[in-house]
Design an enzyme around this catalytic site. Structure first.
Site, PDB file in Angstrom:
ATOM      1  N   ASN A 107       0.855  -1.193   0.000  1.00  0.00           N
ATOM      2  CA  ASN A 107       0.000   0.000   0.000  1.00  0.00           C
ATOM      3  C   ASN A 107       0.881   1.230   0.000  1.00  0.00           C
ATOM      4  O   ASN A 107       1.979   1.203   0.557  1.00  0.00           O
ATOM      5  CB  ASN A 107      -0.891   0.008   1.253  1.00  0.00           C
ATOM      6  CG  ASN A 107      -1.787   1.229   1.311  1.00  0.00           C
ATOM      7  OD1 ASN A 107      -2.431   1.586   0.322  1.00  0.00           O
ATOM      8  ND2 ASN A 107      -1.820   1.905   2.451  1.00  0.00           N
ATOM      9  N   HIS A 109       0.915   5.224   1.254  1.00  0.00           N
ATOM     10  CA  HIS A 109       0.228   6.128   2.183  1.00  0.00           C
ATOM     11  C   HIS A 109       0.912   7.491   2.144  1.00  0.00           C
ATOM     12  O   HIS A 109       2.146   7.567   2.180  1.00  0.00           O
ATOM     13  CB  HIS A 109       0.283   5.545   3.595  1.00  0.00           C
ATOM     14  CG  HIS A 109      -0.423   6.387   4.603  1.00  0.00           C
ATOM     15  ND1 HIS A 109      -1.799   6.415   4.713  1.00  0.00           N
ATOM     16  CD2 HIS A 109       0.046   7.272   5.515  1.00  0.00           C
ATOM     17  CE1 HIS A 109      -2.135   7.266   5.661  1.00  0.00           C
ATOM     18  NE2 HIS A 109      -1.041   7.797   6.162  1.00  0.00           N
TER      19      HIS A 109
HETATM   20  C1  GAR Z   1      -2.482   9.038  -3.052  1.00  0.00           C
HETATM   21  O1  GAR Z   1      -2.031  10.252  -2.489  1.00  0.00           O
HETATM   22  C2  GAR Z   1      -2.349   7.909  -2.041  1.00  0.00           C
HETATM   23  O2  GAR Z   1      -1.187   7.991  -1.259  1.00  0.00           O
HETATM   24  C3  GAR Z   1      -3.572   8.124  -1.208  1.00  0.00           C
HETATM   25  O3  GAR Z   1      -4.578   8.453  -2.119  1.00  0.00           O
HETATM   26  C4  GAR Z   1      -4.000   9.088  -3.264  1.00  0.00           C
HETATM   27  C5  GAR Z   1      -4.407   8.324  -4.498  1.00  0.00           C
HETATM   28  O4  GAR Z   1      -3.992   8.996  -5.659  1.00  0.00           O
HETATM   29  N1  GAR Z   1      -3.886   6.949  -0.450  1.00  0.00           N
HETATM   30  C6  GAR Z   1      -4.478   6.982   0.740  1.00  0.00           C
HETATM   31  O5  GAR Z   1      -4.813   8.010   1.301  1.00  0.00           O
HETATM   32  C7  GAR Z   1      -4.699   5.616   1.377  1.00  0.00           C
HETATM   33  N2  GAR Z   1      -5.383   5.754   2.615  1.00  0.00           N
HETATM   34  P1  GAR Z   1      -3.940   8.250  -7.054  1.00  0.00           P
HETATM   35  O6  GAR Z   1      -5.318   7.614  -7.268  1.00  0.00           O
HETATM   36  O7  GAR Z   1      -3.698   9.337  -8.051  1.00  0.00           O
HETATM   37  O8  GAR Z   1      -2.846   7.215  -7.007  1.00  0.00           O
END
Ligand code: GAR
Length: 201
Positions: A107, A109
């Protein structure tokens, strides 16, 4: 090459970064499927445009979390998935699903874990008065945002930063961080053992 499936909920910019990286002949993973828990996840179209099987398995179509996860599991096995990458997958995963993929599910984060778990990490960082921030790729374990760390990248918090400016700068380092993490795991250089990440050359 390890066969990798990516789980998304939205835009999928981390997914796109992994798809691009995996085009290199010497990258140790290939992206074999993209699965979204939302029918309108924008990343699905990007994956399809790259010739990758991409489909929605909306959690709203299922009566319970186990039933939804069973459908996702079946799709993962149908694609002979070795490694699962969560990339902006905004669902809490059951302990059963986690243990089925232990050491094989990653994952990303948007904080330097173990600081700032959960949502709204950029707000949390500003609230805490932090002058550094960043992102983490970790193995998924039963505790949310608690699994052993594989890669991290730090950035500075600048005067005048807002949650939006931080989100943008963290996101731009997320992409390279995830590409490095998946390469380490797919090549066997980073392995989860006894709840820790063991690195080998
Ligand atoms: C990213 O910033 C990721 O780190 C975060 O959501 C965004 C997804 O962007 N994830 C979380 O917050 C997990 N809890 P993306 O769809 O453009 O990859």
């Amino acid at each position: 090459k390890k066969r990798v499936a990516i789980l998304i909920s939205g835009r999928g910019s981390n997914m796109s970064a992994l798809i691009e990286a995996a085009k290199a002949p010497d990258y140790p993973a290939e992206i074999v499927a993209v699965i979204a828990n939302k029918a309108d996840a924008a990343g699905l179209d990007v994956a399809r445009a790259n010739g990758i099987p991409a489909f929605a398995i909306p959690h709203r179509d299922f009566a319970s979390k186990p039933e939804h996860e069973n459908a996702v599991s079946q799709a993962l096995h149908a694609e002979k998935t070795d490694i699962v990458c969560l990339a902006g997958y905004m669902r809490i995963i059951s302990p059963e699903f986690v243990s089925a993929w232990e050491g094989k599910m990653l994952n990303i984060h948007p904080s330097l874990l173990p600081l700032f778990k959960g949502l709204h990490t950029h707000e949390q960082v500003l609230e805490a008065g932090m002058r550094v921030h960043g992102c983490t790729v970790h193995f998924v374990t039963a505790g949310m945002d608690e699994g052993p760390i594989i890669t991290q990248t730090a950035i500075s918090v600048n005067i005048g930063d807002t949650p939006d400016t931080l989100a943008e700068r963290v996101l731009s380092v997320e992409h390279e961080t995830y590409v490095r993490a998946l390469a380490l795991v797919a090549s066997g250089k980073a392995v989860m053992k006894n709840g820790r990440t063991v690195f080998r050359d």
